[in-house]
Design an enzyme around this catalytic site. Sequence first.
Site, PDB file in Angstrom:
ATOM      1  N   MET A 221       6.454   3.291  -2.170  1.00 21.10           N
ATOM      2  CA  MET A 221       7.362   2.397  -2.896  1.00 21.10           C
ATOM      3  C   MET A 221       6.633   1.108  -3.279  1.00 21.10           C
ATOM      4  O   MET A 221       6.803   0.584  -4.377  1.00 21.10           O
ATOM      5  CB  MET A 221       8.565   2.050  -2.017  1.00 21.10           C
ATOM      6  CG  MET A 221       9.590   3.141  -1.903  1.00 21.10           C
ATOM      7  SD  MET A 221      10.521   3.337  -3.434  1.00 21.10           S
ATOM      8  CE  MET A 221      11.637   1.935  -3.321  1.00 21.10           C
TER       9      MET A 221
ATOM     10  N   HIS B 127      15.156  14.222   2.320  1.00 23.70           N
ATOM     11  CA  HIS B 127      14.043  13.327   1.990  1.00 23.70           C
ATOM     12  C   HIS B 127      12.708  13.995   2.306  1.00 23.70           C
ATOM     13  O   HIS B 127      12.655  14.977   3.039  1.00 23.70           O
ATOM     14  CB  HIS B 127      14.160  12.024   2.787  1.00 23.70           C
ATOM     15  CG  HIS B 127      15.179  11.077   2.232  1.00 23.70           C
ATOM     16  ND1 HIS B 127      16.525  11.207   2.499  1.00 23.70           N
ATOM     17  CD2 HIS B 127      15.066  10.007   1.399  1.00 23.70           C
ATOM     18  CE1 HIS B 127      17.192  10.246   1.870  1.00 23.70           C
ATOM     19  NE2 HIS B 127      16.332   9.514   1.193  1.00 23.70           N
TER      20      HIS B 127
ATOM     21  N   PRO C 133      20.007  -0.219   0.607  1.00 24.00           N
ATOM     22  CA  PRO C 133      19.449   1.034   1.128  1.00 24.00           C
ATOM     23  C   PRO C 133      19.040   1.989   0.012  1.00 24.00           C
ATOM     24  O   PRO C 133      18.268   2.905   0.244  1.00 24.00           O
ATOM     25  CB  PRO C 133      20.574   1.634   1.958  1.00 24.00           C
ATOM     26  CG  PRO C 133      21.740   0.737   1.849  1.00 24.00           C
ATOM     27  CD  PRO C 133      21.384  -0.450   1.010  1.00 24.00           C
TER      28      PRO C 133
ATOM     29  N   ARG D 219       0.819  -1.227   0.000  1.00 23.68           N
ATOM     30  CA  ARG D 219       0.000   0.000   0.000  1.00 23.68           C
ATOM     31  C   ARG D 219       0.843   1.264   0.000  1.00 23.68           C
ATOM     32  O   ARG D 219       0.345   2.359  -0.236  1.00 23.68           O
ATOM     33  CB  ARG D 219      -0.866   0.042   1.264  1.00 23.68           C
ATOM     34  CG  ARG D 219      -2.153  -0.712   1.207  1.00 23.68           C
ATOM     35  CD  ARG D 219      -2.896  -0.559   2.512  1.00 23.68           C
ATOM     36  NE  ARG D 219      -2.154  -0.986   3.691  1.00 23.68           N
ATOM     37  CZ  ARG D 219      -1.759  -0.191   4.682  1.00 23.68           C
ATOM     38  NH1 ARG D 219      -2.021   1.087   4.645  1.00 23.68           N
ATOM     39  NH2 ARG D 219      -1.102  -0.686   5.715  1.00 23.68           N
TER      40      ARG D 219
ATOM     41  N   GLU E  90      -9.240  -5.014  -3.600  1.00 22.15           N
ATOM     42  CA  GLU E  90     -10.175  -4.619  -2.531  1.00 22.15           C
ATOM     43  C   GLU E  90      -9.662  -3.462  -1.667  1.00 22.15           C
ATOM     44  O   GLU E  90     -10.414  -2.859  -0.919  1.00 22.15           O
ATOM     45  CB  GLU E  90     -10.508  -5.831  -1.639  1.00 22.15           C
ATOM     46  CG  GLU E  90     -11.489  -6.781  -2.280  1.00 22.15           C
ATOM     47  CD  GLU E  90     -11.908  -7.907  -1.344  1.00 22.15           C
ATOM     48  OE1 GLU E  90     -11.767  -7.772  -0.110  1.00 22.15           O
ATOM     49  OE2 GLU E  90     -12.371  -8.942  -1.861  1.00 22.15           O
TER      50      GLU E  90
ATOM     51  N   LYS F 225       9.437  10.309   6.035  1.00 24.80           N
ATOM     52  CA  LYS F 225      10.478   9.301   6.282  1.00 24.80           C
ATOM     53  C   LYS F 225      10.672   9.110   7.783  1.00 24.80           C
ATOM     54  O   LYS F 225      10.736  10.091   8.533  1.00 24.80           O
ATOM     55  CB  LYS F 225      11.787   9.744   5.619  1.00 24.80           C
ATOM     56  CG  LYS F 225      12.885   8.695   5.708  1.00 24.80           C
ATOM     57  CD  LYS F 225      14.036   9.034   4.798  1.00 24.80           C
ATOM     58  CE  LYS F 225      15.179   8.042   4.965  1.00 24.80           C
ATOM     59  NZ  LYS F 225      14.765   6.643   4.700  1.00 24.80           N
TER      60      LYS F 225
HETATM   61  P1  NAP Z   1       5.360   4.337   3.071  1.00 26.47           P
HETATM   62  O1  NAP Z   1       4.672   5.063   1.972  1.00 26.47           O
HETATM   63  O2  NAP Z   1       5.111   4.772   4.491  1.00 26.47           O
HETATM   64  O3  NAP Z   1       5.025   2.792   2.909  1.00 26.47           O
HETATM   65  C1  NAP Z   1       5.249   1.814   3.872  1.00 26.47           C
HETATM   66  C2  NAP Z   1       4.033   0.892   3.851  1.00 26.47           C
HETATM   67  O4  NAP Z   1       4.308  -0.250   4.637  1.00 26.47           O
HETATM   68  C3  NAP Z   1       2.781   1.568   4.432  1.00 26.47           C
HETATM   69  O5  NAP Z   1       1.676   1.247   3.623  1.00 26.47           O
HETATM   70  C4  NAP Z   1       2.676   0.912   5.806  1.00 26.47           C
HETATM   71  O6  NAP Z   1       1.342   0.887   6.294  1.00 26.47           O
HETATM   72  C5  NAP Z   1       3.173  -0.474   5.485  1.00 26.47           C
HETATM   73  N1  NAP Z   1       3.620  -1.242   6.633  1.00 26.47           N
HETATM   74  C6  NAP Z   1       4.133  -0.803   7.813  1.00 26.47           C
HETATM   75  N2  NAP Z   1       4.421  -1.839   8.621  1.00 26.47           N
HETATM   76  C7  NAP Z   1       4.083  -2.947   7.921  1.00 26.47           C
HETATM   77  C8  NAP Z   1       4.120  -4.342   8.204  1.00 26.47           C
HETATM   78  N3  NAP Z   1       4.556  -4.811   9.390  1.00 26.47           N
HETATM   79  N4  NAP Z   1       3.701  -5.204   7.252  1.00 26.47           N
HETATM   80  C9  NAP Z   1       3.262  -4.775   6.069  1.00 26.47           C
HETATM   81  N5  NAP Z   1       3.154  -3.461   5.741  1.00 26.47           N
HETATM   82  C10 NAP Z   1       3.575  -2.579   6.657  1.00 26.47           C
HETATM   83  O7  NAP Z   1       6.942   4.403   2.857  1.00 26.47           O
HETATM   84  P2  NAP Z   1       7.774   4.342   1.483  1.00 26.47           P
HETATM   85  O8  NAP Z   1       8.188   5.694   1.083  1.00 26.47           O
HETATM   86  O9  NAP Z   1       7.068   3.469   0.513  1.00 26.47           O
HETATM   87  O10 NAP Z   1       9.103   3.608   1.988  1.00 26.47           O
HETATM   88  C11 NAP Z   1       9.077   2.306   2.533  1.00 26.47           C
HETATM   89  C12 NAP Z   1      10.485   1.961   3.005  1.00 26.47           C
HETATM   90  O11 NAP Z   1      11.368   1.914   1.877  1.00 26.47           O
HETATM   91  C13 NAP Z   1      11.106   2.991   3.977  1.00 26.47           C
HETATM   92  O12 NAP Z   1      11.905   2.319   4.918  1.00 26.47           O
HETATM   93  C14 NAP Z   1      11.982   3.838   3.079  1.00 26.47           C
HETATM   94  O13 NAP Z   1      13.070   4.406   3.783  1.00 26.47           O
HETATM   95  C15 NAP Z   1      12.474   2.789   2.108  1.00 26.47           C
HETATM   96  N6  NAP Z   1      12.914   3.286   0.805  1.00 26.47           N
HETATM   97  C16 NAP Z   1      13.925   2.596   0.228  1.00 26.47           C
HETATM   98  C17 NAP Z   1      14.369   2.938  -1.015  1.00 26.47           C
HETATM   99  C18 NAP Z   1      15.469   2.131  -1.633  1.00 26.47           C
HETATM  100  O14 NAP Z   1      15.894   2.455  -2.762  1.00 26.47           O
HETATM  101  N7  NAP Z   1      15.974   1.108  -0.974  1.00 26.47           N
HETATM  102  C19 NAP Z   1      13.790   4.015  -1.694  1.00 26.47           C
HETATM  103  C20 NAP Z   1      12.729   4.700  -1.090  1.00 26.47           C
HETATM  104  C21 NAP Z   1      12.292   4.307   0.165  1.00 26.47           C
HETATM  105  P3  NAP Z   1       0.796   2.081   7.255  1.00 26.47           P
HETATM  106  O15 NAP Z   1       1.103   3.359   6.547  1.00 26.47           O
HETATM  107  O16 NAP Z   1      -0.662   1.785   7.378  1.00 26.47           O
HETATM  108  O17 NAP Z   1       1.542   1.950   8.555  1.00 26.47           O
END
Ligand code: NAP
Length: 266
Positions: free
Chosen positions: A14, A155, A126, A11, A45, A159
């Site tokens: 990323m 960022h 990362p 959801r 859904e 974050k």
């Molecule tokens: P985001 O929009 O907050 O997405 C994270 C999602 O994971 C949210 O939908 C969250 O739900 C869900 N979630 C939280 N805990 C969970 C669990 N235990 N099981 C399943 N889903 C869970 O964040 P994002 O920007 O997509 O980034 C996600 C991660 O990737 C971060 O750690 C970010 O630093 C990292 N990232 C990495 C890269 C890379 O190149 N490696 C690039 C960008 C980002 P809720 O919001 O309902 O809590």
Amino acid sequence: MTIRVAIAGARGKMGQEAVHTVMKNTDLELVAALDYKEIGATLAETGLFPEGYTVPVFTDLNKLHAQTRPDVLVDLTSPESVYTHTKTALELKIRPVVGTTGFSDEELEELAQLAKDTKVGCIIAPNFAVGAVLMMKFAEQAAKYLPDVEIIEMHHDQKLDAPSGTAMKTAHLISAHRPVHEQGHVREKETLPGARGANYDGMRIHSVRLPGLVAHQQVLLGGEGQLLTVRHDSFNRGSFMSGIVLSINTVMETEELIYGLEHIIR
Ligand code: NAP
């Protein structure tokens, strides 16, 4: 043969991009999504994806594994859950491809040992953007000649971890060539705590969080009468997707933990 992929965090910003990427790739099959709360029985859904996205959603990785048998778990969740997901996946012999940041050095060491013991491949990156990997490599090389370094990472304001995984990885790479030393004046004093940023072996790391940003970093290397700036910008999350696909393909061929995309780009 197609690679069976599950995505944790589908959801999220990323995660949604990764879902579309996997669905479009004919060499990959999206077999499941992992969430931590009830959001609907299928991705469709949730209301975030088209009706044809009938991929089942699970809240328990063991059940997900029993019913859908993925080869790879892509984790794009949060620093609180990523360690447990990765550990459980390795124990279940699902190969983790992890983009979530926020691991401690001890956790990385434990997971590396577990991957070795179970002979299950794992890739933790990362930063999945190829340009960011090059930025880190160039900064690492430059620090051999210009060892006074400050990192400014920027960022979006949602974050959770600071400094970013990319900034920590950059500092880690640079520290292999840069003698540990404090930078700035010996009698330097912060009149506002935190003004000089975080301290990594004397290198300073500054974290900027603002709406509108995606993922950006500059490494500043100063010398007598000169400044070298190495900078990378991710303007949207599409910049990370080719790295995720490369990692999914590569993790199928490895039996250990690989930390960083720089070890797999050709
Ligand atoms: P985001 O929009 O907050 O997405 C994270 C999602 O994971 C949210 O939908 C969250 O739900 C869900 N979630 C939280 N805990 C969970 C669990 N235990 N099981 C399943 N889903 C869970 O964040 P994002 O920007 O997509 O980034 C996600 C991660 O990737 C971060 O750690 C970010 O630093 C990292 N990232 C990495 C890269 C890379 O190149 N490696 C690039 C960008 C980002 P809720 O919001 O309902 O809590």
